[in-house]
Write an enzyme that holds these catalytic residues in place. Structure first.
Site, PDB file in Angstrom:
ATOM      1  CE  LYS A 176      13.213  -4.698   8.609  1.00  0.00           C
ATOM      2  NZ  LYS A 176      12.213  -5.409   7.448  1.00  0.00           N
TER       3      LYS A 176
ATOM      4  CB  SER B   2      -0.922   0.089   1.212  1.00  0.00           C
ATOM      5  OG  SER B   2      -0.029  -0.035   2.270  1.00  0.00           O
TER       6      SER B   2
ATOM      7  CB  SER C 283      17.049  -7.951   5.757  1.00  0.00           C
ATOM      8  OG  SER C 283      17.715  -7.567   6.946  1.00  0.00           O
TER       9      SER C 283
ATOM     10  CE1 TYR D 199      12.261  -1.764  10.968  1.00  0.00           C
ATOM     11  CE2 TYR D 199      14.669  -1.402  10.876  1.00  0.00           C
ATOM     12  CZ  TYR D 199      13.273  -1.544  10.376  1.00  0.00           C
ATOM     13  OH  TYR D 199      13.330  -1.573   8.893  1.00  0.00           O
TER      14      TYR D 199
HETATM   15  N1  LIG Z   1      12.211   3.267   4.554  1.00  0.00           N
HETATM   16  C1  LIG Z   1      13.624   2.605   5.007  1.00  0.00           C
HETATM   17  O1  LIG Z   1      14.621   3.518   5.295  1.00  0.00           O
HETATM   18  C2  LIG Z   1      13.773   1.298   4.990  1.00  0.00           C
HETATM   19  C3  LIG Z   1      15.111   0.846   5.162  1.00  0.00           C
HETATM   20  C4  LIG Z   1      15.616  -0.666   5.456  1.00  0.00           C
HETATM   21  C5  LIG Z   1      14.433  -1.382   5.246  1.00  0.00           C
HETATM   22  N2  LIG Z   1      13.071  -1.120   5.207  1.00  0.00           N
HETATM   23  C6  LIG Z   1      12.011  -2.006   4.954  1.00  0.00           C
HETATM   24  O2  LIG Z   1      11.526  -1.953   3.961  1.00  0.00           O
HETATM   25  C7  LIG Z   1      10.156  -2.644   4.089  1.00  0.00           C
HETATM   26  C8  LIG Z   1       9.031  -1.501   3.539  1.00  0.00           C
HETATM   27  O3  LIG Z   1       8.847  -0.583   4.290  1.00  0.00           O
HETATM   28  P1  LIG Z   1       8.893   1.222   3.655  1.00  0.00           P
HETATM   29  O4  LIG Z   1       9.954   2.005   3.769  1.00  0.00           O
HETATM   30  O5  LIG Z   1       8.433   1.124   2.258  1.00  0.00           O
HETATM   31  O6  LIG Z   1       7.750   1.867   4.702  1.00  0.00           O
HETATM   32  P2  LIG Z   1       6.081   1.969   4.353  1.00  0.00           P
HETATM   33  O7  LIG Z   1       5.919   2.853   3.373  1.00  0.00           O
HETATM   34  O8  LIG Z   1       5.616   2.469   5.824  1.00  0.00           O
HETATM   35  O9  LIG Z   1       5.645   0.578   4.150  1.00  0.00           O
HETATM   36  C9  LIG Z   1       5.392  -0.550   5.006  1.00  0.00           C
HETATM   37  C10 LIG Z   1       4.275  -1.031   4.662  1.00  0.00           C
HETATM   38  O10 LIG Z   1       3.990  -2.308   5.612  1.00  0.00           O
HETATM   39  C11 LIG Z   1       2.488  -2.481   5.615  1.00  0.00           C
HETATM   40  N3  LIG Z   1       2.169  -3.142   6.848  1.00  0.00           N
HETATM   41  C12 LIG Z   1       2.518  -2.778   8.102  1.00  0.00           C
HETATM   42  N4  LIG Z   1       1.900  -3.736   8.970  1.00  0.00           N
HETATM   43  C13 LIG Z   1       1.191  -4.659   8.226  1.00  0.00           C
HETATM   44  C14 LIG Z   1       0.432  -5.696   8.237  1.00  0.00           C
HETATM   45  N5  LIG Z   1       0.287  -6.274   9.650  1.00  0.00           N
HETATM   46  N6  LIG Z   1       0.162  -6.850   7.376  1.00  0.00           N
HETATM   47  C15 LIG Z   1       0.448  -6.254   6.033  1.00  0.00           C
HETATM   48  N7  LIG Z   1       1.108  -5.067   5.594  1.00  0.00           N
HETATM   49  C16 LIG Z   1       1.494  -4.397   6.806  1.00  0.00           C
HETATM   50  C17 LIG Z   1       2.145  -0.920   5.662  1.00  0.00           C
HETATM   51  O11 LIG Z   1       0.628  -0.996   5.390  1.00  0.00           O
HETATM   52  P3  LIG Z   1      -0.346   0.213   6.050  1.00  0.00           P
HETATM   53  O12 LIG Z   1      -0.349   0.877   4.666  1.00  0.00           O
HETATM   54  O13 LIG Z   1      -1.527  -0.760   6.184  1.00  0.00           O
HETATM   55  O14 LIG Z   1       0.094   0.749   7.186  1.00  0.00           O
HETATM   56  C18 LIG Z   1       2.916  -0.467   4.590  1.00  0.00           C
HETATM   57  O15 LIG Z   1       2.331  -0.625   3.160  1.00  0.00           O
HETATM   58  C19 LIG Z   1       9.906  -2.859   5.671  1.00  0.00           C
HETATM   59  O16 LIG Z   1      10.111  -4.283   6.030  1.00  0.00           O
HETATM   60  C20 LIG Z   1      11.038  -1.929   6.103  1.00  0.00           C
HETATM   61  O17 LIG Z   1      11.440  -2.444   7.359  1.00  0.00           O
HETATM   62  C21 LIG Z   1      12.728   0.237   4.926  1.00  0.00           C
END
Ligand SMILES: NC(=O)c1ccc[n+]([C@@H]2O[C@H](COP(=O)([O-])OP(=O)(O)OC[C@H]3O[C@@H](n4cnc5c(N)ncnc54)[C@H](OP(=O)(O)O)[C@@H]3O)[C@@H](O)[C@H]2O)c1
Length: 272
Positions: A151, A12, A133, A147
């Site tokens: 991970k 989403s 991760s 967190y």
């Molecule tokens: N952004 C960074 O700097 C970064 C760096 C390293 C790794 N990551 C990893 O990348 C991944 C995506 O993160 P992002 O940065 O794209 O953040 P984001 O835009 O906040 O996306 C997180 C997504 O996870 C969904 N989610 C949360 N709880 C859930 C559940 N119970 N069931 C299904 N979906 C759920 C959220 O849905 P809703 O819309 O319903 O809330 C949202 O779509 C994560 O695993 C994060 O740890 C991010």
């Protein structure tokens, strides 16, 4: 020729949404899953993309959706476990709900998806499992203890899963982004309120200030989407895929620096 197929969780927003678009543009059929399908936004009406409801914390919903998408697409070539949540802050300030949700979303949720798709991939004799991760799965930084736990768990689990998945031609991959410009901080980050102690409050403020400043150099989600695409198409057994310049740089620096020196530099940079 049949299109390749992919299912992703947490589509989403952010990396998930960008990855759906990246794969679809390259002719893949994609099951874009999310816990609230009214948030599908830009993904609605993209050719080859079907939207499904999947909340990784709900076992029956996970099972139902995986089976439905598998039948609809006549098999899933690649699963991407992307859904994520971050409870960030001083551990003493965290409540049980935040601690449990941290592991339930990032780690147990990943296991639920994989346990449902593995038997199907095993019988089919092929598949690729890609787990999101982070550099947070490779190094410990201030105020990310919960967190990091989730991970690091994903890292250890995936590294081990290789041995039991390999005989069935199922590949496993880890994607390790550094800071990425998504809405994670706004929508998925749960700021833990520090306990009422001025030393905790000072650390929280300085760390938060430091992260906000470094986030200006965050990479775009497309960098991660293209790394996931590379991992999905690779024929080899490579496990780890750092995503983005910042991730490569930090992982390299962490590898060559003795931990006491790394800690000293981290404390000096943040002034804690
Ligand atoms: N952004 C960074 O700097 C970064 C760096 C390293 C790794 N990551 C990893 O990348 C991944 C995506 O993160 P992002 O940065 O794209 O953040 P984001 O835009 O906040 O996306 C997180 C997504 O996870 C969904 N989610 C949360 N709880 C859930 C559940 N119970 N069931 C299904 N979906 C759920 C959220 O849905 P809703 O819309 O319903 O809330 C949202 O779509 C994560 O695993 C994060 O740890 C991010």
């Amino acid at each position: 020729m049949e299109s390749s197929t992919m299912l992703i969780t947490g589509a989403s927003s952010g990396i998930g949404m960008e990855t759906v678009r990246y794969f679809a543009r390259r002719g893949w059929k994609v099951a874009a899953t999310m816990r609230n399908t009214s948030k599908a936004g830009k993904l609605v009406n993209i050719p080859g993309v079907a939207i499904y409801r999947l909340d990784v914390t709900q076992p029956h919903n996970v099972e139902e959706t995986i089976n439905k998408a598998w039948n609809d697409m006549k098999g899933i070539d690649v699963i991407v476990n992307n859904a994520g949540y971050g409870a960030i802050g001083i551990l003493e300030g965290a409540n049980d709900e935040q601690i449990i949700r941290q592991m339930d979303t990032n780690f147990f949720g990943t296991l639920r998806v994989i346990r449902n798709v593995l038997p199907l991939m095993r019988k089919r004799g092929r598949g690729t499992i890609i787990n999101l991760s982070s550099i947070a799965g490779r190094m410990g930084l201030p105020l990310y203890s919960l967190y990091h736990s989730s991970k690091y768990a994903v890292e250890g689990f995936t590294e081990s899963l290789y041995y039991e998945a390999r005989p069935f031609n199922i590949k496993v991959r880890l994607i390790e982004p550094g800071p990425i410009r998504t809405e994670f901080n706004g929508r998925s980050k749960d700021e833990i309120i520090p306990p009422d102690d001025e030393r905790y409050i000072a650390i929280s403020q300085k760390v938060s200030h430091f992260y906000n400043a470094t986030f200006k150099y965050a990479a775009e989600p497309k960098v991660v989407a293209s790394t996931i695409f590379r991992a999905a198409n690779s024929k080899g057994n490579r496990l780890r895929y750092p995503a983005g310049f910042q991730s490569h740089m930090l992982l390299f620096f962490y590898r060559i620096t003795p931990l006491p020196v790394f800690r000293l530099i981290t404390r000096w940079l943040i002034n804690i």
